[in-house]
Enzyme design. Structure first.
Site, PDB file in Angstrom:
ATOM      1  N   LYS A  97      -6.138   4.329  -6.014  1.00  4.93           N
ATOM      2  CA  LYS A  97      -4.844   4.080  -5.966  1.00  4.93           C
ATOM      3  C   LYS A  97      -4.604   2.824  -6.824  1.00  4.93           C
ATOM      4  CE  LYS A  97      -1.853   2.848  -1.658  1.00  4.93           C
ATOM      5  NZ  LYS A  97      -1.990   2.598  -0.704  1.00  4.93           N
ATOM      6  N   SER A 173       1.221   5.300   1.986  1.00  2.00           N
ATOM      7  CA  SER A 173       1.598   4.901   0.404  1.00  2.00           C
ATOM      8  C   SER A 173       0.351   5.750  -0.286  1.00  2.00           C
ATOM      9  CB  SER A 173       1.881   3.673   0.401  1.00  2.00           C
ATOM     10  OG  SER A 173       0.536   2.944   0.589  1.00  2.00           O
ATOM     11  N   SER A 197      -1.404   4.029   5.888  1.00  2.00           N
ATOM     12  CA  SER A 197      -1.351   4.586   4.377  1.00  2.00           C
ATOM     13  C   SER A 197      -2.098   5.480   3.939  1.00  2.00           C
ATOM     14  CB  SER A 197      -0.734   3.396   3.484  1.00  2.00           C
ATOM     15  OG  SER A 197       0.425   3.194   3.677  1.00  2.00           O
TER      16      SER A 197
END
Lengths: 531, 106
Positions: A97, A173, A197
């Site tokens: 990420k 996210s 997330s």
């Protein structure tokens, strides 16, 4: 589509690699070929129009580092040939990420304000994974600074889409992480979980996601959102792979004082111990959600999707057949306050963390002329931040202002205490419930359509209602796939446990996988992989 | 209920946050802030007994699990030029910024 190396598990690939039935370079090329097939163009700051062709692709990546990955894979193959130990994750394709810094690569947080930032150092979780031989394919997309639950707020467009149905969001996210693993672009991904997330996108994309106990994994090199809540964690396609990955990256770190000084168990050794004798709770407070009416603001209570509730209850029934004791009607009365408290705590911490972005030391600086320093700050931040960071900064400043901090911030920190007490009560070994885990839905719904919620910052936040209590309490949570709904979208179920009880959650998750391994839905593939 | 974050309060927040906003974006953000505040108001209805302490973290950081502070040893970064070159404007190793105005504190 046949079973490619990139579709296999990390554990299986490790065996094949050590038996020299496959090379790390072959595994890597399989992943790169899949990326070429399904990912489409990477997210950029100036994407132009989003075309119909874009809408059929996954768009996990912001930065693909294929040549760096080839060098890593060749080094793994060299070590194997030389008889050296290549590490527990040797040759396993990994995505990261883009909220973690990686030396020498763009580390953007999916924000214009960091779009040109090349990190001079590497985050501890990434360096541990790479030291164990993982091959990093690149940095994957996310909501800007992790602020969202759909990935649509990324400054780098096209934003990721759900591989099961590209008209729906991958969640967020860590949407690029979950989408890349679900689509077989990577075998593992490193995400972060501040309110859900990792677990929410894992549920939406039909993969396994783990939010470890706060402090289990170092946050060094993680671009901070809410420092008391952020947790790095694994995204994988099986519980076993997630356990393997967490084992590698967990543990104390001299660079992060919040990384707990507790030995890391051998999760894989514990994995097959089954669930006999474990006490698993079901709570009515996790089968309903409270949310404000978008027009009136009135609080409404609603049952979660019946298909999701049925999946949780079926899981309970299967675990019971395997010897677990199911405890019904466990009260978790403060669950509903998780989002209001989060609105306050996370915003105060975000506002503080975002003050460092000023156009002086690194990152974006306004190209406009500025007459003094504060003018530079204002123009840079106005042009560099998207609407979600701006919202968080403004709300954080409001609720922490001297005249409001008792009413909002201190009150939210006390509500966090109440949420923690709920968990302490049910996990207390001498208490009335003595649970080893709570079994809940991960999300109130399956993946929603692109554009359906984006823009309403309140409704979007309520997508995390069933995941955020674990962040307030600091406890670990595991989301794993439990079926498909009538729209053929994945359903996720969640296991929550006491501090540092990840091994118990992995055991339960593994038992559930074994109980459902012949289910028809397990043979289904995401839409982007349908031949 | 009147919006607690009026345009005047909002303008003050924007200044404190070191932001500048276009009118359309400002109105969208102010609306969203007031929506969020409505959700936050729910906190006020929660009965809090006097013995409820604040939690800075969910996980209690006991002495057993807290790492000892690391030794305070200066470790120079091997390539400081890599860090300096991240700055948007530099001059011979110094970061260049516009005029820093003199402010007399009251």
């Amino acid at each position: 589509m046949t079973m490619n190396p990139c579709d296999q598990s990390a554990v299986e690939l490790s065996k094949l690699l050590r038996r020299k039935e496959i090379s790390a370079v072959e595994i890597l090329e399989s992943a790169l070929e899949r990326i070429d097939q399904v990912d489409g163009r990477p997210g950029t700051l100036n994407p132009g129009a989003i075309t119909d062709a874009d809408k059929q692709k996954v768009h996990s990546f912001i930065t693909l580092t294929a040549e760096r990955a080839r060098a890593q894979a060749k080094e793994v193959d060299r070590k194997l040939k030389a008889g050296e130990d290549p590490g527990a994750l040797a040759g396993i394709p990994l995505t990261v990420k883009d909220i973690f810094v990686l030396k020498g690569t763009p580390s953007t947080a999916a924000s214009k304000i960091l779009a040109n930032f090349i990190s001079p150092y590497t985050a501890t979780p990434v360096s541990r994974l790479e030291a164990a031989g993982a091959v990093t394919l690149g940095k994957v997309n996310l909501d800007e600074f992790t602020y969202g639950s759909s990935n649509e707020s990324s400054a780098f467009q096209p934003s990721p889409r759900n591989p099961w149905d590209t008209h729906t969001v991958p969640g967020g996210s860590s949407g690029g992480s979950a989408a890349s693993v679900a689509a077989g672009e990577a075998v593992l991904s490193l995400g972060t979980d501040t309110a859900g997330s990792i677990r929410q996108p894992a549920a939406f994309c039909g993969v396994v996601g783990v939010k470890p106990t706060y402090g289990r994994v170092s946050r060094y090199g993680l671009i901070a959102f809410a420092s008391s809540l952020d947790c790095p964690g694994p995204v994988a396609r099986s519980v076993e792979d997630a356990a393997l990955m967490l084992k590698v990256m967990a543990g104390a770190d001299p660079s992060d004082d919040t990384a707990a000084n507790i030995p890391v168990p051998d999760y894989l050794a514990e994995l097959e111990k089954g669930v006999k004798g474990l006490r698993i709770g079901l709570s009515p407070d996790y089968f309903r959600i409270t949310y404000p009416d978008p027009t009136s603001g009135e609080l409404l209570m609603q049952a979660i999707s019946p298909e999701i509730e049925a999946s949780v209850r079926r899981a309970a029934s299967l675990l019971k057949e395997m010897g677990a004791e199911i405890i019904e009607d466990v009260p978790m009365p403060n669950t509903r306050y998780g989002i209001p408290a989060y609105f306050v705590i996370s915003r105060v911490e975000a506002a503080s963390n975002l003050h460092r972005y000023d156009g002086v030391k690194y990152g974006f600086r306004t190209p406009e002329p500025t007459h003094e320093l504060r003018d530079l700050y204002k123009k840079t931040r106005a042009q560099g931040f998207g609407p979600q960071p701006k919202l968080r900064i403004l709300m954080g400043m409001y609720v922490s202002a001297a005249q409001y901090s008792e009413q909002y911030y201190n009150r939210a920190l006390k509500v966090r205490t109440l949420i923690r007490r709920d968990f302490d009560t049910v996990f207390d070994k001498n208490g009335a419930y003595r649970l080893d885990a709570l079994l809940t839905p991960t999300t109130p719904t399956t993946a929603f359509e692109m554009g359906a919620v984006y823009g309403d910052s309140v409704l979007m936040q309520y997508a995390d209602q069933l995941t955020v209590p674990a962040n307030h309490a600091g406890i670990p949570g595991l989301s794993l796939p439990a079926g498909l709904d009538s729209k053929r979208l994945p359903i996720g179920i969640q296991l929550l446990g006491a501090d540092f009880s990840e091994s118990v959650l992995f055991r339960i998750g593994r038992a559930f996988e074994q109980a459902t391994e012949t289910d028809a839905w397990r043979k289904e593939k995401p839409g982007v992989l349908a031949s | 209920m009147k919006d607690p974050i009026t345009p005047e309060v909002f303008a003050h927040l924007v200044d404190l946050a070191a932001l500048e906003l276009e009118p359309t974006q400002a109105e969208y953000l102010r609306l969203q802030l007031n929506h969020q505040l409505k959700a936050i108001q729910e906190l006020e209805s929660i009965p809090l007994e006097s013995n409820v302490e604040i939690s800075a973290h969910g996980v209690p950081y006991t002495a057993e699990i807290s790492p000892a502070p690391r030794e305070d040893i200066w470790k120079p970064y091997p390539e400081p030029a890599d860090i300096i070159k991240q700055a948007p404007a530099t001059d011979e190793g110094y970061i260049v910024v516009p005029e820093i105005p003199h402010i007399t504190l009251k």
